[in-house]
Design a protein around this motif. Structure first.
Motif, PDB file in Angstrom:
ATOM      1  N   THR A 159      33.529 -40.842 102.253  1.00  0.00           N
ATOM      2  CA  THR A 159      32.938 -41.040 100.927  1.00  0.00           C
ATOM      3  C   THR A 159      32.016 -42.253 100.925  1.00  0.00           C
ATOM      4  O   THR A 159      30.851 -42.166 100.525  1.00  0.00           O
ATOM      5  CB  THR A 159      34.048 -41.215  99.866  1.00  0.00           C
ATOM      6  OG1 THR A 159      34.835 -40.019  99.828  1.00  0.00           O
ATOM      7  CG2 THR A 159      33.478 -41.508  98.495  1.00  0.00           C
ATOM      8  N   HIS A 181      30.636 -44.137  90.817  1.00  0.00           N
ATOM      9  CA  HIS A 181      31.237 -42.937  91.393  1.00  0.00           C
ATOM     10  C   HIS A 181      32.246 -43.284  92.488  1.00  0.00           C
ATOM     11  O   HIS A 181      33.376 -42.777  92.485  1.00  0.00           O
ATOM     12  CB  HIS A 181      30.162 -42.007  91.951  1.00  0.00           C
ATOM     13  CG  HIS A 181      30.722 -40.803  92.617  1.00  0.00           C
ATOM     14  ND1 HIS A 181      31.219 -39.731  91.917  1.00  0.00           N
ATOM     15  CD2 HIS A 181      30.902 -40.518  93.928  1.00  0.00           C
ATOM     16  CE1 HIS A 181      31.677 -38.822  92.762  1.00  0.00           C
ATOM     17  NE2 HIS A 181      31.491 -39.279  93.988  1.00  0.00           N
ATOM     18  N   GLU A 187      36.215 -42.689  92.474  1.00  0.00           N
ATOM     19  CA  GLU A 187      36.829 -41.873  93.524  1.00  0.00           C
ATOM     20  C   GLU A 187      37.932 -42.656  94.247  1.00  0.00           C
ATOM     21  O   GLU A 187      39.017 -42.132  94.508  1.00  0.00           O
ATOM     22  CB  GLU A 187      35.751 -41.439  94.523  1.00  0.00           C
ATOM     23  CG  GLU A 187      36.236 -40.611  95.665  1.00  0.00           C
ATOM     24  CD  GLU A 187      36.338 -39.128  95.359  1.00  0.00           C
ATOM     25  OE1 GLU A 187      36.711 -38.389  96.284  1.00  0.00           O
ATOM     26  OE2 GLU A 187      36.088 -38.722  94.226  1.00  0.00           O
ATOM     27  N   ARG A 189      40.917 -43.050  91.969  1.00  0.00           N
ATOM     28  CA  ARG A 189      41.645 -41.779  91.846  1.00  0.00           C
ATOM     29  C   ARG A 189      42.579 -41.598  93.034  1.00  0.00           C
ATOM     30  O   ARG A 189      43.759 -41.283  92.881  1.00  0.00           O
ATOM     31  CB  ARG A 189      40.652 -40.621  91.777  1.00  0.00           C
ATOM     32  CG  ARG A 189      41.318 -39.257  91.738  1.00  0.00           C
ATOM     33  CD  ARG A 189      40.307 -38.114  91.714  1.00  0.00           C
ATOM     34  NE  ARG A 189      39.459 -38.181  90.548  1.00  0.00           N
ATOM     35  CZ  ARG A 189      38.122 -38.295  90.597  1.00  0.00           C
ATOM     36  NH1 ARG A 189      37.492 -38.335  91.744  1.00  0.00           N
ATOM     37  NH2 ARG A 189      37.417 -38.355  89.489  1.00  0.00           N
TER      38      ARG A 189
END
Length: 187
Positions: A54, A137, A141, A144
């Motif tokens: 990511t 973002h 992420e 999360r």
């Protein structure tokens, strides 16, 4: 207007949650960090491996600053999801080291670019973005997956994400209270 303060604030939060993610591996053996703990196979080391990809992709390719190691193509369906678990040939140290390399690469991008630097995310419905969008973002992420990691770690050995105010006795009592309430409505 998005300013340098916002960039520094988000970057600071990202740095903190990265360390939290790695802390979820502390004290666990190889099997426990790799074992699938959900029906979809979610596991602690896989979450770290996923977050590596990511960061490497979002703070790299999106801004024309490719990560120095090869990454799978984002549109290669054959490899989709393989970043969510570690093979028996990948070591904990290798995965952690690569995550830290991704941090360094990401940190350089965040530090060197202005918060409104344009980027392009071809797989997003609105692909034209700014560094600000990517910071939000990736922080979202990472948070999360840190929540997933909290739950996985609690399943493994009862280790809790400490809020600094409650001990194991408090949580056992709270668990019992919630169980009583659930059973009361089930009758």
């Amino acid at each position: 207007m998005i300013d340098e303060f916002a960039k520094q604030y988000l970057h600071g939060d990202l740095r903190e949650i990265r360390e939290e993610m790695l802390g979820k591996l502390d004290g666990l053996g190889e099997y426990d960090i790799r074992r699938p703990l959900t029906a979809t196979g979610t596991n602690l080391l896989g979450l770290v491996k996923h977050l590596t990809l990511t960061e490497a992709r979002y703070f790299g390719d999106i801004f024309g600053r490719p990560f120095p190691e090869p990454l799978p193509r984002w549109d290669d369906r054959a490899v989709r999801g393989k970043d969510m678990w570690a093979t028996e040939h990948e070591t904990r140290d290798e995965i952690i080291s690569r995550y830290r390399q991704a941090w360094a690469h990401s940190d350089a991008t965040i530090t060197e670019l202005a918060v409104d630097t344009p980027g392009h995310v071809p797989w997003w419905p609105r692909p034209d973005v700014m560094l600000f969008n990517i910071l939000v973002h990736v922080l979202t992420e990472t948070n999360r997956h840190a929540g997933h990691a909290d739950i996985l770690r609690e399943q493994l050995d009862g280790a809790l994400a400490s809020d600094g105010h409650h001990d194991a006795e408090f949580w056992a009592s709270r668990h019992a209270e919630i169980e009583r309430a659930a059973r009361a409505v089930a009758q």
